[in-house]
Design a protein around this motif. Structure first.
Motif, PDB file in Angstrom:
ATOM      1  N   SER A 116       0.810  -1.221   0.000  1.00 21.73           N
ATOM      2  CA  SER A 116       0.000   0.000   0.000  1.00 21.73           C
ATOM      3  C   SER A 116       0.845   1.274   0.000  1.00 21.73           C
ATOM      4  O   SER A 116       0.298   2.369   0.150  1.00 21.73           O
ATOM      5  CB  SER A 116      -0.923   0.004   1.223  1.00 21.73           C
ATOM      6  OG  SER A 116      -0.174  -0.078   2.428  1.00 21.73           O
ATOM      7  N   SER A 283      -5.196  -6.184   3.136  1.00 27.20           N
ATOM      8  CA  SER A 283      -4.634  -4.851   2.910  1.00 27.20           C
ATOM      9  C   SER A 283      -5.623  -3.959   2.174  1.00 27.20           C
ATOM     10  O   SER A 283      -5.749  -2.760   2.476  1.00 27.20           O
ATOM     11  CB  SER A 283      -3.319  -4.936   2.133  1.00 27.20           C
ATOM     12  OG  SER A 283      -3.515  -5.389   0.813  1.00 27.20           O
ATOM     13  N   ARG A 284      -6.364  -4.511   1.211  1.00 27.77           N
ATOM     14  CA  ARG A 284      -7.314  -3.677   0.477  1.00 27.77           C
ATOM     15  C   ARG A 284      -8.487  -3.261   1.357  1.00 27.77           C
ATOM     16  O   ARG A 284      -9.054  -2.180   1.172  1.00 27.77           O
ATOM     17  CB  ARG A 284      -7.793  -4.414  -0.777  1.00 27.77           C
ATOM     18  CG  ARG A 284      -8.567  -5.695  -0.546  1.00 27.77           C
ATOM     19  CD  ARG A 284      -8.835  -6.401  -1.863  1.00 27.77           C
ATOM     20  NE  ARG A 284      -9.579  -7.644  -1.688  1.00 27.77           N
ATOM     21  CZ  ARG A 284      -9.763  -8.531  -2.654  1.00 27.77           C
ATOM     22  NH1 ARG A 284      -9.240  -8.313  -3.852  1.00 27.77           N
ATOM     23  NH2 ARG A 284     -10.444  -9.636  -2.431  1.00 27.77           N
ATOM     24  N   ILE A 285      -8.840  -4.102   2.341  1.00 23.82           N
ATOM     25  CA  ILE A 285      -9.877  -3.714   3.297  1.00 23.82           C
ATOM     26  C   ILE A 285      -9.375  -2.574   4.161  1.00 23.82           C
ATOM     27  O   ILE A 285     -10.072  -1.577   4.382  1.00 23.82           O
ATOM     28  CB  ILE A 285     -10.293  -4.917   4.162  1.00 23.82           C
ATOM     29  CG1 ILE A 285     -10.916  -6.011   3.298  1.00 23.82           C
ATOM     30  CG2 ILE A 285     -11.268  -4.479   5.260  1.00 23.82           C
ATOM     31  CD1 ILE A 285     -11.267  -7.283   4.059  1.00 23.82           C
ATOM     32  N   VAL A 287      -7.097  -0.373   3.446  1.00 20.79           N
ATOM     33  CA  VAL A 287      -7.010   0.854   2.631  1.00 20.79           C
ATOM     34  C   VAL A 287      -8.379   1.519   2.522  1.00 20.79           C
ATOM     35  O   VAL A 287      -8.500   2.754   2.610  1.00 20.79           O
ATOM     36  CB  VAL A 287      -6.445   0.525   1.237  1.00 20.79           C
ATOM     37  CG1 VAL A 287      -6.623   1.710   0.290  1.00 20.79           C
ATOM     38  CG2 VAL A 287      -4.969   0.161   1.335  1.00 20.79           C
ATOM     39  N   GLU A 288      -9.426   0.739   2.348  1.00 25.90           N
ATOM     40  CA  GLU A 288     -10.784   1.289   2.259  1.00 25.90           C
ATOM     41  C   GLU A 288     -11.170   2.054   3.522  1.00 25.90           C
ATOM     42  O   GLU A 288     -11.944   3.007   3.464  1.00 25.90           O
ATOM     43  CB  GLU A 288     -11.792   0.175   2.016  1.00 25.90           C
ATOM     44  CG  GLU A 288     -11.705  -0.448   0.630  1.00 25.90           C
ATOM     45  CD  GLU A 288     -12.653  -1.624   0.472  1.00 25.90           C
ATOM     46  OE1 GLU A 288     -13.600  -1.734   1.293  1.00 25.90           O
ATOM     47  OE2 GLU A 288     -12.454  -2.436  -0.452  1.00 25.90           O
ATOM     48  N   PHE A 289     -10.600   1.643   4.669  1.00 33.53           N
ATOM     49  CA  PHE A 289     -10.909   2.303   5.941  1.00 33.53           C
ATOM     50  C   PHE A 289      -9.845   3.329   6.323  1.00 33.53           C
ATOM     51  O   PHE A 289      -9.804   3.791   7.473  1.00 33.53           O
ATOM     52  CB  PHE A 289     -11.067   1.263   7.048  1.00 33.53           C
ATOM     53  CG  PHE A 289     -12.362   0.493   6.993  1.00 33.53           C
ATOM     54  CD1 PHE A 289     -13.468   0.917   7.720  1.00 33.53           C
ATOM     55  CD2 PHE A 289     -12.490  -0.638   6.205  1.00 33.53           C
ATOM     56  CE1 PHE A 289     -14.669   0.222   7.679  1.00 33.53           C
ATOM     57  CE2 PHE A 289     -13.675  -1.347   6.146  1.00 33.53           C
ATOM     58  CZ  PHE A 289     -14.780  -0.920   6.877  1.00 33.53           C
ATOM     59  N   GLY A 290      -8.961   3.667   5.389  1.00 37.23           N
ATOM     60  CA  GLY A 290      -7.970   4.717   5.637  1.00 37.23           C
ATOM     61  C   GLY A 290      -6.647   4.240   6.165  1.00 37.23           C
ATOM     62  O   GLY A 290      -5.807   5.040   6.588  1.00 37.23           O
ATOM     63  N   SER A 298      -2.652  -6.180   8.205  1.00 34.88           N
ATOM     64  CA  SER A 298      -2.850  -4.752   7.960  1.00 34.88           C
ATOM     65  C   SER A 298      -3.568  -4.117   9.134  1.00 34.88           C
ATOM     66  O   SER A 298      -3.919  -4.790  10.110  1.00 34.88           O
ATOM     67  CB  SER A 298      -3.661  -4.532   6.673  1.00 34.88           C
ATOM     68  OG  SER A 298      -2.944  -4.964   5.552  1.00 34.88           O
ATOM     69  N   SER A 302     -10.076   3.939  13.349  1.00 36.65           N
ATOM     70  CA  SER A 302     -11.394   4.518  13.091  1.00 36.65           C
ATOM     71  C   SER A 302     -11.736   5.537  14.161  1.00 36.65           C
ATOM     72  O   SER A 302     -11.409   5.358  15.334  1.00 36.65           O
ATOM     73  CB  SER A 302     -12.458   3.413  13.075  1.00 36.65           C
ATOM     74  OG  SER A 302     -13.754   3.971  12.984  1.00 36.65           O
ATOM     75  N   ARG A 316     -17.842  -5.644   6.327  1.00 35.52           N
ATOM     76  CA  ARG A 316     -16.962  -5.642   5.156  1.00 35.52           C
ATOM     77  C   ARG A 316     -16.185  -6.959   5.042  1.00 35.52           C
ATOM     78  O   ARG A 316     -16.025  -7.507   3.940  1.00 35.52           O
ATOM     79  CB  ARG A 316     -15.993  -4.471   5.248  1.00 35.52           C
ATOM     80  CG  ARG A 316     -14.974  -4.402   4.132  1.00 35.52           C
ATOM     81  CD  ARG A 316     -15.641  -4.176   2.783  1.00 35.52           C
ATOM     82  NE  ARG A 316     -14.660  -4.175   1.715  1.00 35.52           N
ATOM     83  CZ  ARG A 316     -14.214  -5.271   1.086  1.00 35.52           C
ATOM     84  NH1 ARG A 316     -14.686  -6.475   1.438  1.00 35.52           N
ATOM     85  NH2 ARG A 316     -13.330  -5.176   0.123  1.00 35.52           N
ATOM     86  N   GLU A 320     -16.417  -9.888   2.181  1.00 32.03           N
ATOM     87  CA  GLU A 320     -15.237 -10.383   1.483  1.00 32.03           C
ATOM     88  C   GLU A 320     -15.198 -11.901   1.486  1.00 32.03           C
ATOM     89  O   GLU A 320     -14.919 -12.535   0.466  1.00 32.03           O
ATOM     90  CB  GLU A 320     -13.974  -9.834   2.155  1.00 32.03           C
ATOM     91  CG  GLU A 320     -12.702 -10.126   1.419  1.00 32.03           C
ATOM     92  CD  GLU A 320     -12.504  -9.285   0.187  1.00 32.03           C
ATOM     93  OE1 GLU A 320     -11.615  -9.625  -0.619  1.00 32.03           O
ATOM     94  OE2 GLU A 320     -13.253  -8.305  -0.028  1.00 32.03           O
TER      95      GLU A 320
END
Length: 324
Positions: A116, A283-285, A287-290, A298, A302, A316, A320
């Protein structure tokens, strides 16, 4: 966003005289092992080096050689360096208050292994195929021809073993184990190092672990596991956030679990640690949460209340798992 090779990264380090080296907030073994070993390499090359991290060295990592030399960035003169180098940080925000000094430097090099990574340096030596940033420092030792000593070997073992769960997960290949052989050749005393890094735990960690296990819940037919630690858990045990390190892995090591999370209430929000086994990608999850991190490990923070934050993440992750 200039991508550079190992040789180019070595050339950049060679040309510098005064180097500021920093790593990410809430440092772990890879961050600190890579930071300290890179600092050692640069000093052996004749450079003036300042090592910095926004947050203190965790108690369990203070045995690492040179850890007492790491400074807080707040008091560092931003104009004192001709090169700033970040190690093991995926974006500018991850280095926290060190960003002030890093951004002020005329030459900025980011060395990292996170998929990322945002390429936030003016030069970026990023390789997400390796298990840890320590693997990249091993390459730099080899490329420069600088001989590592037993302290360097210990620091790099801390880096390599932390991000692989002491060789139980991650991107380990022939190069990885050849580098480990190099550490042994340099004098690594692996048994006490492994015990110190991976077996000995603080009483506060054990107390937090008990509370996390008590909160353990399963979803998606047992494929997803979740734990949480509240402000009350930290207050009643006297533990600090650093004492929660590694707890999330306990959930991943349960039969049938493919993804898991640990949600911890901290001062600046709810910190999430995510883990998975192949072929999943957390990791993509993140990234979606910042946030960001590795394919299988990862995290993110929040600002939502704990229950709302957990509910959103769990939905989420269940989606997945349901899609695969």
């Amino acid at each position: 966003m200039n991508e550079i090779s190992l040789k180019q990264a070595t050339d950049t380090l060679t040309r510098a005289d005064r180097v500021f080296v920093c790593t990410h907030v809430e440092p772990d073994g890879d961050a600190l092992g890579s930071l300290l070993s890179l600092g050692s390499l640069l000093r052996k090359m004749g450079k003036q080096v300042t090592l910095a991290c926004q947050d203190p060295v965790p108690e369990n990592l203070r045995f690492l050689p040179g850890s007492g030399d790491i400074r807080r960035p707040d008091g560092v003169d931003a104009d004192a360096f001709d090169l700033a180098c970040s190690i093991d940080a995926s974006d500018l925000g991850r280095i926290g208050s060190a960003a002030r000094v890093f951004s002020a430097c005329p030459r900025r090099l980011a060395i990292d292994h996170h998929a990322s990574n945002t390429r936030f340096g003016l030069e970026n030596y990023v390789d997400s195929t390796v298990a840890s940033s320590g693997n990249l420092v091993c390459r730099l030792f080899g490329e420069t021809g600088v001989r590592m000593d037993e302290n360097d070997a210990l620091l790099l073992y801390a880096a390599l073993s932390t991000d692989t769960g002491n060789f139980s997960f991650g991107q380990m290949d022939e190069e990885f184990f050849l580098q480990m052989a190099g550490l042994m050749h340099a004098g690594l005393d692996i048994s006490p190092a492994a015990r110190q890094l991976h077996l000995i735990k603080s009483p506060y960690h054990i107390k937090l672990l008990g509370r996390a296990i008590a909160s353990l819940r399963f979803f998606s037919g047992g494929r997803l596991a979740g734990m949480r630690l509240t402000h009350a858990d930290f207050e009643k045990t006297g533990a600090k956030p650093e004492h929660a390190e590694g707890i999330v892995n306990r959930a991943l090591n349960i039969y049938g679990v493919e993804m898991c999370y640990l949600a911890s209430e901290e001062e600046d929000g709810v910190k999430f640690n995510l883990r998975a086994v192949p072929p999943h990608d957390v990791s993509r999850i993140a990234v979606e949460f910042g946030g960001g991190g590795h394919l299988l490990a990862s995290g993110f923070t929040s600002r939502k209340p704990l229950n709302d934050a957990v509910r959103a993440l769990r939905a989420r992750m269940e989606a997945e798992l349901g899609r695969e």
